[in-house]
Design an enzyme around this catalytic site. Structure first.
Site, mmCIF file in Angstrom:
data_model
loop_
_atom_site.group_PDB
_atom_site.id
_atom_site.type_symbol
_atom_site.label_atom_id
_atom_site.label_comp_id
_atom_site.label_asym_id
_atom_site.label_seq_id
_atom_site.Cartn_x
_atom_site.Cartn_y
_atom_site.Cartn_z
ATOM 1 N N ARG A 95 -46.944 -95.716 9.665
ATOM 2 C CA ARG A 95 -46.697 -96.716 8.634
ATOM 3 C C ARG A 95 -47.035 -96.162 7.251
ATOM 4 N NH1 ARG A 95 -50.303 -101.577 11.018
ATOM 5 N NH2 ARG A 95 -51.821 -99.880 10.766
ATOM 6 N N ARG A 105 -48.715 -100.818 5.346
ATOM 7 C CA ARG A 105 -50.127 -101.155 5.578
ATOM 8 C C ARG A 105 -50.809 -101.124 4.219
ATOM 9 N NH1 ARG A 105 -54.901 -102.088 5.781
ATOM 10 N NH2 ARG A 105 -56.251 -101.954 7.626
ATOM 11 N N GLU A 134 -58.443 -109.905 11.741
ATOM 12 C CA GLU A 134 -57.377 -109.958 12.731
ATOM 13 C C GLU A 134 -56.955 -111.404 12.974
ATOM 14 O OE1 GLU A 134 -55.901 -107.187 14.245
ATOM 15 O OE2 GLU A 134 -57.039 -106.197 12.652
#
Length: 223
Positions: free
Chosen positions: A87, A44, A52
């Site tokens: 992540r 990330r 998005e």
């Protein structure tokens, strides 16, 4: 990378994990997967938040990251944190090119102020975003743009926020706004600062560029 911390008369060297890996896929404008020592790792991108895929600007952001770090590209990752999904959160570089910062410079991602305290060289990201907004690049050229964190909450242009993610309040009825909102407003279209502030609050993302310094106050020179 090593950071020297001095306190209570002691010098402590803290190592920040950095890994070199190969890109195997790009999920969206702020997420990619790399392989390192035979293991796939989801990264990330730190400091930034990209639109998005389902919102305006999302596909363009994803495509740009795919161009910058195509499958097979060797990148280095400076680990900053680990998110709630497990992540790795990090700064991705291709040679001397900071990919995270480049996405903000090109208006393909925004500064993630909520997590900026952990971001190396945070001021560079803030400055890059100001320039991208002024030039209406990428995300900043979208009418009524909604911040990615708001989009994930289901906000659709009815709860505008500042660039730092704080809520400005309910949107204003367009019937009470000047006609310039249907084309392009600037500070000369208003008699008072409060009139300009209404437009700023009604249009998240500040498409009319009334808040040049991004402090949440429009046209500060007006009475």
């Amino acid at each position: 990378m090593k950071t020297l911390i001095v306190g209570l008369g002691l010098s402590v060297v803290v190592s920040v994990p950095t890994l070199a890996a190969q890109v195997v896929s790009v999920g969206d404008g702020d997420t990619l997967t790399v392989v390192e020592n035979g293991q796939n790792i989801t990264i990330r991108l730190a400091c930034i938040d990209a639109p998005e895929s389902s919102q305006p600007g999302g596909i363009a952001s994803t495509n740009r990251l795919k161009q910058l770090v195509a499958v097979g590209t060797i990148v280095s990752i400076e680990t900053v944190d680990r998110d709630r999904y497990g992540r790795t959160v990090g700064v991705v570089s291709k040679g001397n090119l900071n990919i995270n910062l480049t996405m903000v410079q090109e208006g393909q991602a925004v500064v993630y102020h909520k997590y900026l305290s952990n971001c190396p060289n945070s001021q560079a990201y803030i400055n890059a975003q100001k320039q991208a907004r002024q030039r209406s690049l990428g995300f900043w050229n979208i009418t009524n743009a909604v911040m990615p964190w708001d989009w994930r909450k289901g906000v659709r242009n009815n709860q505008p926020t500042n660039a730092n993610g704080t809520t400005r309040g309910n949107s204003v009825n367009n019937a009470n706004l000047p006609a310039c909102v249907n084309s392009d407003c600037d500070c000369s279209d208003f008699l008072t600062q409060s009139q300009a502030q209404q437009v700023l609050q009604a249009y998240p993302g500040d498409p009319h560029r009334l808040d040049r310094d991004q402090d949440g106050v429009a046209c500060e020179s007006l009475p």
